[in-house]
Motif scaffolding. Sequence first.
Motif, short mmCIF file in Angstrom:
data_model
loop_
_atom_site.label_atom_id
_atom_site.label_comp_id
_atom_site.label_asym_id
_atom_site.label_seq_id
_atom_site.Cartn_x
_atom_site.Cartn_y
_atom_site.Cartn_z
N PRO A 105 12.85 7.22 -17.43
CA PRO A 105 13.50 6.75 -16.22
C PRO A 105 12.59 6.57 -15.00
O PRO A 105 13.08 6.23 -13.93
N ALA A 106 11.27 6.78 -15.14
CA ALA A 106 10.41 6.79 -13.95
C ALA A 106 10.63 5.57 -13.06
O ALA A 106 10.67 5.69 -11.84
N LEU A 107 10.77 4.40 -13.64
CA LEU A 107 10.95 3.19 -12.83
C LEU A 107 12.42 2.88 -12.57
O LEU A 107 12.74 1.87 -11.94
N ALA A 108 13.31 3.74 -13.06
CA ALA A 108 14.75 3.59 -12.83
C ALA A 108 15.24 2.21 -13.23
O ALA A 108 15.88 1.50 -12.45
N LEU A 148 5.35 0.76 -19.00
CA LEU A 148 4.85 1.30 -17.73
C LEU A 148 5.65 2.54 -17.31
O LEU A 148 5.10 3.52 -16.81
N SER A 149 6.94 2.51 -17.55
CA SER A 149 7.78 3.66 -17.21
C SER A 149 7.36 4.87 -18.06
O SER A 149 7.32 6.01 -17.56
N GLY A 150 7.03 4.62 -19.31
CA GLY A 150 6.57 5.69 -20.20
C GLY A 150 5.23 6.27 -19.74
O GLY A 150 5.03 7.48 -19.76
N GLU A 151 4.36 5.38 -19.30
CA GLU A 151 3.05 5.80 -18.79
C GLU A 151 3.21 6.63 -17.51
O GLU A 151 2.60 7.69 -17.36
N ASN A 196 3.59 -4.11 -7.16
CA ASN A 196 4.25 -5.34 -7.63
C ASN A 196 4.49 -5.31 -9.13
O ASN A 196 5.52 -5.77 -9.62
N GLU A 197 3.52 -4.75 -9.85
CA GLU A 197 3.65 -4.66 -11.31
C GLU A 197 4.79 -3.71 -11.69
O GLU A 197 5.60 -4.01 -12.57
N ALA A 198 4.86 -2.57 -10.99
CA ALA A 198 5.92 -1.59 -11.29
C ALA A 198 7.29 -2.16 -10.96
O ALA A 198 8.30 -1.77 -11.55
#
Length: 382
Positions: A296-299, A343-346, A361-363
């Motif tokens: 969920p890091a990037l929701a 990316l959220s996993g990273e 911007n990438e996130a």
Amino acid sequence: MANINRTTGKALRAHVAGAGFAGLTAAIALRQNGWDVTLHEKDSELRAFGAGIYLWHNGLRVLEGIDALNDVLHGTHTPPAYETWMHNKSVSKETFNGLPWRIMTRSHLHNALVKRAHAVGVTVRTNSEAVSAEADGRLTLQSGEVLEADLIVGADGVGSKVRDSLGFKQDRWVSTDGIIRLIVPRMKDKLGDEAEWDNTIDMWNLEPRVQRILYSPCNKEELYLGLMAPAADPRGSKVPLDLEVWVEMFPFLEPCLAEAAKLEAARYDKYATTKLDSWVKGKVALVGDSAHAMCPALAQGAGCAMVNAFSLAQDLAEQSSVEDALVSWERRIRPLTDHTQALSGEYAANRSLSKGNMFTNEALEAARYDPIKRVYSWPQNQ
Ligand SMILES: Cc1cc2nc3c(=O)[nH]c(=O)nc-3n(C[C@H](O)[C@H](O)[C@H](O)COP(=O)(O)OP(=O)(O)OC[C@H]3O[C@@H](n4cnc5c(N)ncnc54)[C@H](O)[C@@H]3O)c2cc1C
Ligand SMILES: Cc1ncc(C(=O)O)c(CO)c1O
């Protein structure tokens, strides 16, 4: 535009398994495009699990596309900033260039989707558990009933039976950190003046132990707290909360934490990730956590699920074969989800959000996507 429903002269039929955010969105979007839709929920009633949720521009645009946005916006909150603290010191305040985002309770979003599903004429069946599907368009229920349709949508969550019955190749793993998610009263006036309490505040501590609280106001009355600790920490992962260990680290939140500790039904969840070789088999499409559960890091788990569900209905309206539409849908929409999941996993594995200013911007790529115009429409001057 070759809409299969119009060219054949009769409504096509879809069975959607699972009435979470993915299934509800798919059912509404298909129904709006003329499909005859039955939504199957294994539970005895339609209800949301979990606490709060962030929706960004992409998810909010889906809500606009299914005519549920106005209903959802009322009673939700956009914080002035997404603030990050490390060891109680503010390290960043992000405002995302004006990108729209909202925090709300899960039940608020779920209720609005259920209301819209009824309004557009989705047939809802509760106590209706799907146990398997077949690529030629059959869905078998726990009751033994076998249903035939032009389209089956497996939106039955991370433990999807529709998916597992079809033998997709999958990678699954869980994270080392997990989280206790709760809704408590805001009690803003009892919290002292050490912070701007209308902000999101992502409060990280890596010393003397890893403990984090994601403080997220949902509206004037309700606060979403995410209390993160490694699964290996017995006190940090204990439910109901070990009040002492949380108040020691976050004394300024004591009034809210005391309320949180009263919640007997609290759960500690590790993050699950699922990655499949394909989301499609014949007339069956997987949408949401059944296809792509992510950290969920990037929701963005629900945001991507809703975009994918909405986009599925778009592609089905433009092609004359269901099978072809599903293949082009996956090809068109999947790269953005894959990117976001990776990316959220990273970010989760490296605890990257603790550095602050991580919503690059990438996130924010998924968040900036506009599923109606099918472009990255934010910032608007780019
Ligand atoms: C800690 C955490 C925080 C998160 N925060 C955010 C966030 O801020 N923003 C965001 O966008 N996403 C967030 N997510 C991700 C998001 O919660 C999920 O991606 C999203 O809810 C998935 O929706 P879904 O409809 O696919 O699955 P679910 O919500 O799991 O829904 C599945 C539904 O299907 C039903 N069901 C299950 N099996 C069957 C069956 N066999 N037959 C019929 N019905 C069945 C279930 O009862 C349920 O109603 C977060 C996730 C976690 C773990
Ligand atoms: C909105 C949000 N962002 C990030 C995380 C996270 O785990 O990093 C979580 C977990 O609750 C969230 O709910």
